[in-house]
Design a protein around this motif. Structure first.
Motif, PDB file in Angstrom:
ATOM      1  N   UNK A  40       0.796  -1.364  -0.097  1.00 28.77           N
ATOM      2  CA  UNK A  40      -0.001   0.027  -0.045  1.00 28.77           C
ATOM      3  C   UNK A  40       0.746   1.174  -0.029  1.00 28.77           C
ATOM      4  N   UNK A  41       2.016   1.339   0.948  1.00 31.84           N
ATOM      5  CA  UNK A  41       2.852   2.587   0.859  1.00 31.84           C
ATOM      6  C   UNK A  41       3.441   2.719  -0.478  1.00 31.84           C
ATOM      7  N   UNK A  42       3.620   4.022  -0.983  1.00 36.18           N
ATOM      8  CA  UNK A  42       4.474   4.302  -2.033  1.00 36.18           C
ATOM      9  C   UNK A  42       6.229   4.104  -1.603  1.00 36.18           C
ATOM     10  N   UNK A  43       6.357   4.490  -0.424  1.00 35.33           N
ATOM     11  CA  UNK A  43       7.541   4.747   0.119  1.00 35.33           C
ATOM     12  C   UNK A  43       7.772   4.658   1.640  1.00 35.33           C
ATOM     13  N   UNK A  44       8.970   3.974   2.010  1.00 32.82           N
ATOM     14  CA  UNK A  44       9.302   3.817   3.546  1.00 32.82           C
ATOM     15  C   UNK A  44      10.538   4.822   3.762  1.00 32.82           C
ATOM     16  N   UNK A  45      10.618   5.249   4.983  1.00 36.80           N
ATOM     17  CA  UNK A  45      11.725   6.101   5.302  1.00 36.80           C
ATOM     18  C   UNK A  45      12.139   5.627   6.690  1.00 36.80           C
ATOM     19  N   UNK A  46      13.266   5.044   6.734  1.00 35.62           N
ATOM     20  CA  UNK A  46      13.860   4.870   8.321  1.00 35.62           C
ATOM     21  C   UNK A  46      14.999   5.421   8.873  1.00 35.62           C
ATOM     22  N   UNK A  47      14.679   6.183   9.796  1.00 33.05           N
ATOM     23  CA  UNK A  47      15.423   7.028  10.591  1.00 33.05           C
ATOM     24  C   UNK A  47      16.279   6.232  11.665  1.00 33.05           C
ATOM     25  N   UNK A  48      17.783   6.209  11.595  1.00 38.14           N
ATOM     26  CA  UNK A  48      18.378   5.412  12.796  1.00 38.14           C
ATOM     27  C   UNK A  48      18.783   6.402  13.696  1.00 38.14           C
ATOM     28  N   UNK A  49      18.508   5.701  15.082  1.00 35.47           N
ATOM     29  CA  UNK A  49      18.893   6.357  16.282  1.00 35.47           C
ATOM     30  C   UNK A  49      19.829   5.855  17.362  1.00 35.47           C
ATOM     31  N   UNK A  50      20.900   6.707  17.708  1.00 37.44           N
ATOM     32  CA  UNK A  50      21.713   5.806  18.580  1.00 37.44           C
ATOM     33  C   UNK A  50      21.426   5.889  19.960  1.00 37.44           C
ATOM     34  N   UNK A  51      20.218   6.515  20.338  1.00 31.43           N
ATOM     35  CA  UNK A  51      19.687   6.238  21.724  1.00 31.43           C
ATOM     36  C   UNK A  51      18.295   6.195  21.806  1.00 31.43           C
ATOM     37  N   UNK A  52      17.866   5.495  22.765  1.00 36.26           N
ATOM     38  CA  UNK A  52      16.506   5.392  22.913  1.00 36.26           C
ATOM     39  C   UNK A  52      15.665   6.974  23.132  1.00 36.26           C
ATOM     40  N   UNK A  53      16.404   7.737  24.040  1.00 36.01           N
ATOM     41  CA  UNK A  53      15.721   8.941  24.463  1.00 36.01           C
ATOM     42  C   UNK A  53      15.471   9.605  23.076  1.00 36.01           C
ATOM     43  N   UNK A  54      16.345   9.692  21.938  1.00 36.35           N
ATOM     44  CA  UNK A  54      16.225  10.410  20.694  1.00 36.35           C
ATOM     45  C   UNK A  54      15.026  10.004  19.882  1.00 36.35           C
ATOM     46  N   UNK A  55      14.799   8.579  19.960  1.00 39.67           N
ATOM     47  CA  UNK A  55      13.688   7.988  19.016  1.00 39.67           C
ATOM     48  C   UNK A  55      12.357   8.167  19.718  1.00 39.67           C
ATOM     49  N   UNK A  56      12.364   8.090  21.127  1.00 35.14           N
ATOM     50  CA  UNK A  56      11.271   8.581  21.635  1.00 35.14           C
ATOM     51  C   UNK A  56      10.702  10.097  21.878  1.00 35.14           C
ATOM     52  N   UNK A  57      11.706  11.071  21.760  1.00 31.98           N
ATOM     53  CA  UNK A  57      11.422  12.439  21.522  1.00 31.98           C
ATOM     54  C   UNK A  57      10.783  12.503  20.160  1.00 31.98           C
ATOM     55  N   UNK A  58      11.462  11.996  19.249  1.00 29.31           N
ATOM     56  CA  UNK A  58      10.907  11.986  17.757  1.00 29.31           C
ATOM     57  C   UNK A  58       9.645  11.397  17.494  1.00 29.31           C
ATOM     58  N   UNK A  59       9.166  10.459  18.284  1.00 28.63           N
ATOM     59  CA  UNK A  59       7.845   9.628  18.198  1.00 28.63           C
ATOM     60  C   UNK A  59       7.001  10.936  18.849  1.00 28.63           C
ATOM     61  N   UNK A  60       7.351  11.456  19.988  1.00 27.20           N
ATOM     62  CA  UNK A  60       6.333  12.207  20.634  1.00 27.20           C
ATOM     63  C   UNK A  60       6.248  13.497  20.048  1.00 27.20           C
ATOM     64  N   UNK A  61       7.171  13.856  19.193  1.00 24.36           N
ATOM     65  CA  UNK A  61       7.012  15.250  18.359  1.00 24.36           C
ATOM     66  C   UNK A  61       6.404  15.133  17.039  1.00 24.36           C
ATOM     67  N   UNK A  62       5.694  13.675  16.923  1.00 26.24           N
ATOM     68  CA  UNK A  62       5.083  13.629  15.544  1.00 26.24           C
ATOM     69  C   UNK A  62       5.953  13.371  14.258  1.00 26.24           C
ATOM     70  N   UNK A  63       7.248  13.346  14.301  1.00 26.43           N
ATOM     71  CA  UNK A  63       8.148  12.839  13.382  1.00 26.43           C
ATOM     72  C   UNK A  63       7.913  11.492  12.413  1.00 26.43           C
ATOM     73  N   UNK A  64       7.250  10.571  13.343  1.00 27.79           N
ATOM     74  CA  UNK A  64       7.445   9.113  12.959  1.00 27.79           C
ATOM     75  C   UNK A  64       6.126   8.586  13.240  1.00 27.79           C
ATOM     76  N   UNK A  65       5.739   7.735  12.162  1.00 32.23           N
ATOM     77  CA  UNK A  65       4.510   6.794  12.279  1.00 32.23           C
ATOM     78  C   UNK A  65       4.727   5.771  13.168  1.00 32.23           C
TER      79      UNK A  65
END
Length: 550
Positions: free
Chosen positions: A256-281
């Motif tokens: 269904x998706x046209x495209x997937x974009x994966x962002x790699x994080x070197x800390x759990x805190x960074x990915x948690x903040x990105x999720x809470x900031x609405x940057x990730x699905x």
């Protein structure tokens, strides 16, 4: 349930010995519907029964037309090294493999096997030879058609010790190089080292290295991710990001998706903040420790999968105070498992009983008594072993997720029986060393804690971590009786034989206690409220072909 029972009774006259054995277990009430279908899938006779899925599930699967198109954004840990199917062993690497590559079969959240590149499989009478029928009309992203020769070459490559394959821990004692052979374009036959009643799991997504590659593959997967999956590589930037686009030549329903974009994080805190900031699905995985705010966030969905992942406490059975099994049992009796699950893990876990047999396994014998905290009994065992006043020791572990906190819990718990532990918490590279005896703090320490990932069957943990010749046997546990029981369990084809062997193993490990398995961790993923169709597995796969906005 009544419809399934009627279908079973109608099929009895046509059923073989293995099918009838599973039918007997189901009709007697010794296994439930889910366990029956799991055994049927493993042994290759599930197809007649799968149409008896609950009506609600069938309706949900077809309700509404999902919208095609758009971008799905994912946050995940940085892959630990090159994306090389033969040697990948980390969550980030496994996730990358599952975007472009496919397996012969995949396991669902209930550990049922579902056909993928294999359409069916059957064992011979004793489970020493398995025959797989391979799906036809499948293309690799490079354009060549998939054949049985590609499958055989993939498995023989993984089984070759010269390649340093991570899959060797699963194949050891089961499949050797040359054991896979293409009988024709669509048929692969596996001749095993010994009978194995759960062999299809070893060539499924449960063995995460086993994505099917072209027969002439000679490395360099990162350059093109040449698999058969629903997405093709667009761009891979090591340590930073990856993107994929829909594979228009895919053999099944188009993504269904046209495209997937994966962002790699070197800390759990960074990915948690990105999720809470609405940057990730979605986030592939979060640990409990460090993610408490996100797990309590009403603006996201928390997906918690029961798994067999666990932290194993090993005690050297060949030297020092832990050579006495009474001491080892005393240490285990100090732990309050319910408190560990409810407190340290916030309820995202299940209690363990000091064996690899997690509650989610169909073969786990529920009649085996659950070990609970009993400090008085622990003190009696210590006195009987000649340590009425305890002793000093060092607990060595890795700096990973909740392991340092778990080490402190153990340190405090065993003080009540006089054991004075010094904690040695190391970086992962220092702890694992070269991962061979004599060159690894993990394998050489008297007392340690290590993390083990999810497996659809306990075979690898039984042989690699507890078998006399096990390459991960940090407890140095060498017990021929246990080795025979493990072999009996692995060889068993019918449910009753598996559960009987499992129960004997569970009881023996409670008596010997070379390791403590106090809990099995849930696999936790996060998704945004406005997206659905994302499928994760507790092994680290992420399947996004049906992801769409709602």
């Amino acid at each position: 349930m009544k419809a399934l029972t009627r279908l079973i009774e109608a099929r009895r006259r046509h059923a073989g010995a293995l099918e009838n054995a599973a039918i007997d277990e189901f009709l007697s009430g010794r296994i439930d519907r889910r366990a029956f279908l799991r055994y049927a899938a493993v042994l290759g006779f599930a197809a007649p029964y799968l149409g008896q899925a609950p009506r609600r599930a069938r309706a949900d699967a077809t309700a509404g037309a999902a919208v095609t198109g758009g971008l799905v954004t994912v946050g995940m840990p940085v892959p630990a090294g090159r994306i090389e199917p033969i040697t990948v062993a980390d969550t980030g690497g496994i996730c990358m493999l599952s975007q472009a590559g496919e397996y012969l079969a995949v396991t669902d959240i209930h550990l049922n096997l579902k056909p993928s590149l294999a359409q069916s499989w059957t064992p011979n009478a004793d489970g020493s030879v398995w025959t797989f029928k391979i799906r036809q009309g499948v293309k690799f992203h490079g354009g060549q058609l998939l054949t049985a020769a590609d499958v055989a070459a993939t498995m023989n490559r993984l089984a070759d010790p010269a390649n340093g394959s991570v899959a060797l821990s699963a194949f050891s004692g089961a499949l050797s190089k040359g054991g896979a052979a293409a009988l024709d374009e669509a048929t692969v036959q596996f001749t095993l080292d010994a009978p194995n009643g759960s062999f299809p799991y070893l060539v499924s997504s449960d063995n995460y290295n086993a994505i099917i590659l072209p027969k002439d593959y000679d490395g360099g997967f990162e350059a093109n991710f040449n698999g058969t999956g629903p997405f093709r590589l667009e761009k891979y930037t090591p340590k930073a990001r990856a993107s994929f686009v829909r594979n228009q030549d895919y053999w099944g329903p188009k993504a269904l998706p046209d495209r997937l974009l994966f962002s790699f994080y070197d800390s759990n805190q960074a990915q948690v903040l990105a999720m809470q900031g609405g940057q990730l699905d979605t986030l592939l995985h979060v640990p409990v420790q460090g993610s408490q705010a996100l797990l309590a966030d009403a603006d996201v969905n928390v997906v918690a999968l029961k798994s067999t992942a666990h932290e194993e406490v090993h005690m050297r059975t060949d030297r020092g105070p832990f050579a006495d099994k009474r001491v080892r049992r005393a240490i285990a009796l100090c732990l309050n498992r319910d408190n560990l699950v409810k407190g340290m893990l916030r309820g995202y876990a299940s209690c363990g009983n000091d064996s690899p047999f997690a509650p989610i396994y169909a073969a786990t014998d529920p009649s085996v008594p659950q070990r609970v905290q009993d400090v008085a009994a622990a003190k009696e065992l210590m006195a009987a072993a000649g340590f009425p006043n305890g002793f000093k020791a060092t607990l060595t572990t890795e700096r990973f997720q909740e392991l340092p906190d778990y080490a402190v819990v153990i340190q405090n718990a065993v003080r009540r029986i006089g054991v004075d532990l010094t904690l040695n918490v190391e970086d992962q590279s220092a702890y694992y060393g070269r991962a061979v005896f004599g060159q690894s703090d993990w394998l050489d320490s008297d007392l340690g804690i290590e993390d083990y990932g999810h497996r659809g069957v306990p075979n690898t943990i039984l042989t690699a971590t507890l078998g006399s010749g096990g390459t991960f046997n940090a407890a140095h546990f060498k017990n021929p009786a246990f080795d025979r029981l493990a072999a009996d369990y692995i060889a068993a084809l019918d449910p009753a034989a598996q559960r009987e062997a499992a129960g004997r193993i569970q009881r023996m490990l409670l008596e010997e206690t070379p390791v403590i398995t106090a809990y099995f961790c849930d696999w936790l993923s996060i998704t945004a409220k406005n997206i659905t169709g994302i499928v994760t597995t507790a092994a680290g796969h992420l399947f996004l072909a049906q992801a769409h906005r709602v």
